[in-house]
Design an enzyme around this catalytic site. Structure first.
Site, mmCIF file in Angstrom:
data_model
loop_
_atom_site.group_PDB
_atom_site.id
_atom_site.type_symbol
_atom_site.label_atom_id
_atom_site.label_comp_id
_atom_site.label_asym_id
_atom_site.label_seq_id
_atom_site.Cartn_x
_atom_site.Cartn_y
_atom_site.Cartn_z
ATOM 1 N N THR A 106 46.191 37.254 53.160
ATOM 2 C CA THR A 106 45.260 38.201 53.806
ATOM 3 C C THR A 106 43.919 38.285 53.079
ATOM 4 O O THR A 106 42.936 38.777 53.642
ATOM 5 C CB THR A 106 45.864 39.614 53.836
ATOM 6 O OG1 THR A 106 45.985 40.076 52.473
ATOM 7 C CG2 THR A 106 47.250 39.627 54.484
ATOM 8 N N ASP A 198 39.636 29.278 40.646
ATOM 9 C CA ASP A 198 40.171 30.621 40.391
ATOM 10 C C ASP A 198 39.861 31.011 38.937
ATOM 11 O O ASP A 198 40.379 30.408 37.992
ATOM 12 C CB ASP A 198 41.681 30.640 40.630
ATOM 13 C CG ASP A 198 42.246 32.043 40.526
ATOM 14 O OD1 ASP A 198 42.720 32.572 41.547
ATOM 15 O OD2 ASP A 198 42.193 32.622 39.417
ATOM 16 N N ASP A 201 42.938 31.909 36.725
ATOM 17 C CA ASP A 201 43.740 30.731 36.362
ATOM 18 C C ASP A 201 43.008 29.857 35.355
ATOM 19 O O ASP A 201 43.616 29.314 34.432
ATOM 20 C CB ASP A 201 44.046 29.883 37.599
ATOM 21 C CG ASP A 201 45.052 30.549 38.525
ATOM 22 O OD1 ASP A 201 45.557 31.631 38.173
ATOM 23 O OD2 ASP A 201 45.320 29.983 39.601
HETATM 24 O O1 LIG Z 1 35.861 39.194 46.443
HETATM 25 P P1 LIG Z 1 37.310 38.927 46.638
HETATM 26 O O2 LIG Z 1 37.600 38.130 47.882
HETATM 27 O O3 LIG Z 1 38.146 40.169 46.580
HETATM 28 O O4 LIG Z 1 37.779 37.953 45.463
HETATM 29 C C1 LIG Z 1 37.374 38.135 44.143
HETATM 30 C C2 LIG Z 1 38.525 38.526 43.272
HETATM 31 O O5 LIG Z 1 39.400 37.402 43.102
HETATM 32 C C3 LIG Z 1 39.608 37.167 41.713
HETATM 33 O O6 LIG Z 1 40.677 37.865 41.207
HETATM 34 P P2 LIG Z 1 42.189 37.493 41.624
HETATM 35 O O7 LIG Z 1 42.612 38.323 42.775
HETATM 36 O O8 LIG Z 1 42.327 36.010 41.762
HETATM 37 O O9 LIG Z 1 43.019 37.996 40.390
HETATM 38 P P3 LIG Z 1 43.058 37.383 38.906
HETATM 39 O O10 LIG Z 1 41.807 37.875 38.243
HETATM 40 O O11 LIG Z 1 44.289 37.942 38.330
HETATM 41 O O12 LIG Z 1 43.095 35.877 39.008
HETATM 42 C C4 LIG Z 1 38.311 37.642 41.104
HETATM 43 O O13 LIG Z 1 38.403 37.841 39.715
HETATM 44 C C5 LIG Z 1 37.997 38.881 41.891
HETATM 45 O O14 LIG Z 1 38.609 40.045 41.390
HETATM 46 O O1 LIG Z 2 36.340 31.432 44.411
HETATM 47 C C1 LIG Z 2 37.048 32.401 44.067
HETATM 48 C C2 LIG Z 2 37.332 33.479 44.936
HETATM 49 C C3 LIG Z 2 38.104 34.498 44.486
HETATM 50 N N1 LIG Z 2 38.589 34.478 43.225
HETATM 51 C C4 LIG Z 2 38.311 33.455 42.369
HETATM 52 O O2 LIG Z 2 38.781 33.465 41.215
HETATM 53 N N2 LIG Z 2 37.567 32.441 42.817
HETATM 54 MG MG LIG Z 3 42.757 34.770 40.396
#
Ligand SMILES: O=P(O)(O)OC[C@H]1O[C@H](OP(=O)(O)OP(=O)(O)O)[C@H](O)[C@@H]1O
Ligand SMILES: O=c1cc[nH]c(=O)[nH]1
Ligand SMILES: [Mg+2]
Length: 210
Positions: A106, A198, A201
């Protein structure tokens, strides 16, 4: 919403290192740390200061200090890699935490942690998250802050997608955004293009392709 892109040559070289697939997690984290110093430095340009009396070894004079040091809020996980650099520049600040993970289907954020002061009235907040993609995660975080009375939210990130910038701008929240780049857009999995993958990651393990 006020948007500042930090296009300094040294910021862009760190960002390039972060983008490259072959960059290992150690270099990625070091580049994020250095880039955060530059982004937060620029974000702090508008912080209010106050004068106070000091003495040098030679004469009394006036010193400068931050009038109202911000609360720093990294968004876990990826924002953790920005926390140390921000606190290094703002040692008088304290820190809160918000934990969010985006659902892979989602693309909505799922909140799993919230550690914030109950009342943020009159306190500026510096939010740290390297990635602004759809904007769902930062919007969730900033609503938590606004619900606690915050009226001055400065978001520091590394990469932003135009879609996320627009969503934050339309939110009506009291936001400013500082980023090292606004990229082309999002792909069908809501990842930033060209982006860097990511950010969580790449710092802490796991390496997917998008
Ligand atoms: O603008 P959005 O579409 O919400 O995406 C951005 C989010 O995605 C990533 O976190 P993620 O959910 O991957 O978690 P992580 O930091 O644990 O990898 C990033 O650090 C943001 O918080
Ligand atoms: O490109 C992207 C989008 C969301 N979260 C990430 O870490 N990378
Ligand atoms: Mg992430």
């Amino acid at each position: 919403m006020d948007v500042l892109v930090v296009d300094h040559p040294l910021a862009q070289t760190r960002l390039t290192a972060m983008r490259r697939t072959e960059t290992d997690s150690g270099v990625f984290r070091a580049s994020l740390h250095e880039l955060t110093t530059m982004v937060v430095y620029e974000a702090a340009r508008l912080f209010a200061v106050e004068k106070y009396p000091i003495e040098t070894p030679v004469a009394p004079t006036e010193g400068t200090r931050l009038a109202n040091p911000p609360l720093i809020v990294p968004v876990l996980r990826a924002g953790l890699g920005m926390a140390d650099a921000a606190l290094g520049l703002l040692p008088e600040s304290s820190m809160g935490f918000v934990g969010l993970a985006r659902d892979e289907e989602t693309h909505e954020p799922r909140a799993y942690m919230e550690s914030l002061p109950a009342d943020l009235t009159g306190r500026p907040v510096l939010v740290l998250d390297p990635m602004l993609a759809t904007g769902g995660s930062l919007l969730h975080c900033c609503r938590l802050l606004a619900d606690r009375g915050c009226t001055d939210i400065i978001i520091c990130c590394v990469l932003a997608a135009p879609e996320g910038v627009e969503r934050l701008a339309q939110s009506g929240l009291p936001l400013r955004l500082v980023t090292a780049s606004i990229d082309e857009g999002l792909n069908e999995k809501a990842y930033i293009v060209p982006g860097l993958g990511d950010a969580g990651d790449r710092q802490f393990g796991g390496m997917r392709r998008f």
